[in-house]
Design an enzyme around this catalytic site. Structure first.
Site, mmCIF file in Angstrom:
data_model
loop_
_atom_site.group_PDB
_atom_site.id
_atom_site.type_symbol
_atom_site.label_atom_id
_atom_site.label_comp_id
_atom_site.label_asym_id
_atom_site.label_seq_id
_atom_site.Cartn_x
_atom_site.Cartn_y
_atom_site.Cartn_z
ATOM 1 N N HIS A 18 35.921 -19.206 -1.725
ATOM 2 C CA HIS A 18 35.484 -17.982 -1.035
ATOM 3 C C HIS A 18 35.156 -18.294 0.420
ATOM 4 O O HIS A 18 35.552 -17.567 1.331
ATOM 5 C CB HIS A 18 34.219 -17.398 -1.690
ATOM 6 C CG HIS A 18 34.403 -16.857 -3.056
ATOM 7 N ND1 HIS A 18 33.566 -17.207 -4.091
ATOM 8 C CD2 HIS A 18 35.295 -15.971 -3.562
ATOM 9 C CE1 HIS A 18 33.937 -16.566 -5.181
ATOM 10 N NE2 HIS A 18 34.989 -15.811 -4.895
ATOM 11 N N LYS A 42 30.400 -5.667 -15.522
ATOM 12 C CA LYS A 42 30.481 -7.114 -15.627
ATOM 13 C C LYS A 42 29.090 -7.694 -15.861
ATOM 14 O O LYS A 42 28.132 -7.275 -15.236
ATOM 15 C CB LYS A 42 31.029 -7.701 -14.320
ATOM 16 C CG LYS A 42 32.448 -8.163 -14.389
ATOM 17 C CD LYS A 42 32.807 -8.848 -13.085
ATOM 18 C CE LYS A 42 34.081 -9.642 -13.247
ATOM 19 N NZ LYS A 42 34.474 -10.284 -11.990
#
Length: 162
Positions: A18, A42
């Site tokens: 990331h 999630k």
């Protein structure tokens, strides 16, 4: 017009992959917003607030990078922030088909928004937050996969679970 790019995701947790995309984006665009998605479907390991703090610490050396959160459609968030570029990282060819579908839908919803795909460095082509969590859960070596403060947070979260 100031070129504002948005890198969105769950970042649960932020990985060196990331950070590779965020760092390289900050070298291309005038302002980069790293937008953490509130995804109630999630089951996250870290709260949104914790993920924001981990990202802030990981990116505090980068000028023109901002950490934020959003709910709902990314396109709505883009309009709210007057951003016109979505940056998406690709690890492998397998990521492309899914990302292409999302980019096509985003373009249908907002013609003025473009998606830029950026390949991660080869060092991170296998790396995902899910893999990092699984290795950390079993007390595996993650120090070269995430920033030091994230590795410590993961070790603390999984303490006593092995």
């Amino acid at each position: 017009m100031k070129k504002i790019a948005v890198c969105s995701g769950s970042f649960d947790p932020v990985t060196n992959g990331h950070l590779d995309i965020i760092t390289r984006s900050s070298e291309i665009f005038e302002h980069v917003i790293v937008a953490v998605l509130h995804n109630s479907k999630k089951k996250a390991l870290f709260t949104v607030e914790e993920r924001v703090e981990l990202l802030k610490e990981a990116t505090n050396h980068l000028e023109h990078v901002e950490i934020d959160t959003f709910n709902g459609l990314l396109i709505d968030y883009m309009k709210k922030r007057n951003a016109h570029v979505i940056v998406r990282g690709l690890r492998a060819v397998s990521d492309f088909e899914y990302e292409m579908q999302i980019a096509s839908m985003n373009k249908k919803l907002a013609q003025e928004v473009d998606t830029v795909f950026m390949m991660t460095k080869n060092d991170y082509s296998y790396l995902s937050s899910s893999i990092v969590k699984e290795v950390a859960k079993h007390d595996g070596q993650i120090d070269d996969l995430v920033p030091e403060h994230v590795a410590l947070a993961l070790k603390e979260r999984f303490k006593g679970n092995t």
